[in-house]
Motif scaffolding. Structure first.
Motif, short mmCIF file in Angstrom:
data_model
loop_
_atom_site.label_atom_id
_atom_site.label_comp_id
_atom_site.label_asym_id
_atom_site.label_seq_id
_atom_site.Cartn_x
_atom_site.Cartn_y
_atom_site.Cartn_z
N CYS A 312 0.85 -1.18 0.00
CA CYS A 312 0.00 0.00 0.00
C CYS A 312 0.89 1.24 0.00
N LEU A 324 -5.03 -5.27 -2.00
CA LEU A 324 -4.68 -3.98 -2.56
C LEU A 324 -5.47 -3.72 -3.84
N TYR A 335 -3.67 1.04 -3.00
CA TYR A 335 -4.10 1.31 -1.62
C TYR A 335 -4.75 0.05 -1.06
N CYS A 336 -4.71 -0.04 0.27
CA CYS A 336 -5.32 -1.20 0.94
C CYS A 336 -6.79 -0.96 1.25
N CYS A 340 -6.77 4.66 3.58
CA CYS A 340 -5.47 5.10 3.07
C CYS A 340 -5.63 5.96 1.83
N ASP A 680 4.49 -0.02 -5.02
CA ASP A 680 3.26 0.60 -4.53
C ASP A 680 2.47 1.30 -5.63
#
Length: 741
Positions: A312, A324, A335-336, A340, A680
């Motif tokens: 993330c 994710l 992003y998770c 977030c 990420d």
């Protein structure tokens, strides 16, 4: 927003992945030796319902009896914070492996600990690696309890043959304990405590679960003394409960790529452990091999596959911990969950928030297809998001020479385990074959130099490969991206942007390669410039504090004598031998100079051209001094970046450092075909993907050269992904403000 894809050492990401999985495993495993009943019964039921993996799984048992780890806080002796995991795992984003050398070293345990303790104080003064190691941390211990000394911590262990993993485990997530407590101790207690902390750490055994293709699925580390069996037999007595728990966790939460699954068959690398698991493994619906693995060896195509576990962008949790998903609007950042995503959307100041970057990243994502348009037969494989670089290199026999600089886990014969930062052997450079280090294990990859002169201009890999006699199945473009990029700058970009220089008619060129590191490790690939520019005498000066200090001020000349390379007379390989009279230069030679210092400290003649590869201006403070130096020299300076995002950040750094800017970036036709790993985000990253040049701030009272047209403005950011009710409330609030005005 900050992304470091393409800049960080891949092995650090790999080590961070191992540490993250192991930390989660320790937290969920509970106390070592606890009953397998209770919560593990529930996990067994879940595993029995998992789909079967047709691949064979292997439980490796790897003992280590002779190598320990010594940790230090750096050059300054005495108590201090030591090397915390925040530094090790990348809070300092441009961290590389060589940054760990002052803190981590490996010692032999065969001489006994007494001699090591007696020489401790001398070693502290000389190396600064033993005193105040900073290894006492509050970390999950093997039984789930906090560790009080470094010797008891599972994170301190070193898998045999995998030193970076050991370094990874060496410090806990929260760094090292505050040393103020030490001030309250008496001298004797303090001495005893330091003696215990500085004693070498010993990993007695590593349990490693992989599949037959090399994907790592789980690890467990046994630190000396935890089981009370160090030094007896294979060190695997009473390991069955522990190994069983590791197998369960590897199936329910595999470290490598892929969903939870169980193997069709499992084989074990230890006879005693095999016997003890005979009654446990079938409970999972897994077939255990009839006999233990005795002489197992890797298949011909076996590699430790590049792990695709992503993180993330905000909380950095891995994909084996949470699910994710990319941003629903730009599809670029992972992003998770919504928490977030919203936190990133509302960062302050606004220009670091995802709200600001989202439309720009969406535009960058639209270039993915263009960047992946290359003529090679392997393009689809090497430009995919799941590209396994190690398997690609191994399948083509590219496991030695310069190819080891591309591989994360495949060392070549006689080379260090990880070649990044190693010094190229001048004996190999001057051996007479300019392409010796470019070959693989099979036939020669570089054909003889064509007798006909090159075309006036090459504008694509296709044109170059056709003239050079290379097959489109040849992976040489990965290494030749550096000299071909220089050639493209000289023959295309400088005449377009600086026509007054008339650079193509020059008989000699002095080129500075700034902030060089990896480029000097691959120095012999620049010999191809003499093939492409046979009537130009070239001088390449590699400059940067990342260069090996022992090579500082070295100067040697390579001259082309037919198909071979020879050393010019009186051209030494050291500053001492090269400090005499200056030799008259001829054509068809390549002079190499090395200055292991930041560019702004370099003294010497003004260059004709400055080039930097994958620069990352914002990731290194020395650029804030080097860019003003370039501004004062006002020489053509071209730089590559691995993504458009990096180009935008470089433009901002140039503006801050000098008041100038950069030209709009354009795709580099000679970019590397290998897609770089992004942890990420899903953006396309390629080595030397884009090229731009510096636009200097006009001198006071003088006219300025007209700059290229500015880049088109970014689209207006769309509204943040918020519930409809909240968007309506925010809209009404804005209307109220306008009415009051």
């Amino acid at each position: 927003m900050e992304f470091v894809s393409g800049y960080r050492d891949e092995f650090l990401d790999f080590a961070a992945l191992l540490f993250g999985w192991f930390r989660k495993f320790v937290a969920e495993r509970g106390a070592v030796g606890a009953s397998l009943e209770g919560r593990w019964r529930q996990l067994e039921a879940q595993i029995r319902r998992l789909p079967q993996d047709p691949a064979l799984w292997v439980l490796h048992v790897l003992p280590n009896r002779s190598v320990g780890i010594s940790l230090g806080q750096g050059a300054e002796p005495g108590p201090g914070p030591g090397l915390g995991a925040a530094r090790l795992l990348g809070d300092e984003l441009p961290l590389h492996l060589q940054d760990l050398s002052p803190y981590v070293s490996f010692v032999s345990l065969e001489d006994g600990e007494e001699g090591e303790e007696e020489g401790e104080e001398d070693e502290v003064q000389e190396n600064g690696e033993e005193e105040g190691a900073g290894t006492e941390k509050v970390e999950p211990q093997e039984d789930g309890e906090p560790a009080t000394t470094s010797r008891e911590s599972p994170q301190e262990a070193k898998p045999p043959g995998e030193p970076e993993e050991a370094e990874q485990e060496a410090c806990g997530e929260d760094g090292c304990r505050d040393y103020k407590v030490e001030d309250e101790m008496g001298p004797e207690k303090r001495k005893e405590r330091r003696s215990a902390e500085t004693a070498p750490l010993h990993l007695s055994c590593l349990l490693l679960v992989t599949d037959e293709h090399g994907t790592i699925l789980g690890i467990d580390l046994l630190v000396d003394g935890v089981q009370g069996n160090a030094g007896r037999g294979s060190g695997t007595e009473n390991l069955a409960p522990r190994a069983y728990v590791l197998l369960c966790h590897s199936m329910a939460c595999p470290m490598g790529s892929g969903d939870p699954r169980k193997p069709r068959q499992l084989t074990v690398g230890d006879a005693q452990l095999h016997r003890e698991l005979e009654n446990l493994v079938p409970r999972l619906g897994v077939k255990l091999a009839k006999t233990p693995m005795r002489t197992w060896g890797p298949r011909p195509g076996f590699t430790f596959a590049s792990l695709r576990a992503r993180t993330c962008h905000v909380c950095h949790r891995h994909s084996f911990e949470v699910k994710l998903s990319p941003c629903p609007q730009c599809s670029a950042v992972l992003y998770c969950g919504e928490i977030c995503l919203r936190a990133d959307w509302r960062r302050c100041p606004d220009d670091v928030s995802h709200r600001f970057w989202c439309p720009r990243l969406a535009a960058f994502m639209e270039r993915a297809g263009e960047l992946a348009t290359l003529p090679f037969t392997y393009t689809a494989e090497v430009t995919s998001e799941t590209f396994n670089k190690e398997a690609f290199l191994a399948s083509r026999g590219l496991t030695r020479g310069y190819w080891t600089h591309l591989s994360m886990l495949i060392p070549g014969p006689g080379t260090p385990r990880h070649p990044r930062g190693s010094t190229p052997s001048l004996g190999l450079l001057l051996s007479g074959d300019p392409y010796q280090l470019l070959q693989g294990d099979g036939p020669a990859l570089m054909p003889p130099v064509p007798s006909d002169p090159p075309k006036a201009l090459f504008g694509s890999w296709q044109d170059y490969y056709t003239w050079r006699g290379l097959s489109l199945d040849s992976p040489m473009a990965v290494l030749l991206t550096y000299p071909l990029t220089v050639y493209y700058v000289i023959t295309h970009l400088v005449p377009q942007s600086f026509p007054e220089l008339n650079i193509q008619n020059k008989q000699s060129l002095k080129i500075h390669v700034v902030e060089a590191g990896k480029e000097f490790d691959l120095v012999m690939v620049f010999w191809e410039l003499l093939v492409l520019l046979p009537h130009v005498a070239l001088e390449l000066q590699f400059v940067g504090d990342a260069l090996p200090p022992e090579n500082d001020q070295q100067h040697f000349t390579l001259q082309r004598d037919g198909p071979e390379v020879s050393v010019r007379p009186n051209s030494g390989v050291s500053a001492r031998l090269n400090s005499g009279t200056k030799e008259k230069r001829g054509r068809r030679d390549l002079q190499i100079k090395v200055s292991a210092r930041p560019y702004h400290l370099l003294q010497g003649p003004k260059p004709d051209l400055v080039i930097g590869f994958n620069s990352g201006f914002g990731l290194k403070d020395t650029w804030l001094s080097s860019l003003p130096r370039l501004q004062s020299l006002r020489v053509p300076a071209f730089f590559t970046e691995s993504s458009e995002y990096g180009c935008v950040m470089d433009d901002q750094t140039m503006a801050v450092a000098t008041g100038g800017g950069t030209s709009p970036p354009q795709p580099n036709p000679f970019r590397s075909p290998f897609r770089l790993r992004a942890a990420d985000n899903c953006m396309p990253w390629y080595c030397n993907a884009f090229i731009f040049h510096l636009i200097y701030k006009p001198p006071q009272g003088g006219g300025a050269r007209s700059a290229p047209d500015p880049a088109p403005p970014a689209p207006t950011p769309v509204a943040p992904p918020a519930p409809a009710g909240r968007r309506r409330r925010e809209k009404k609030a804005g209307r109220g403000v306008r009415r009051r005005r």
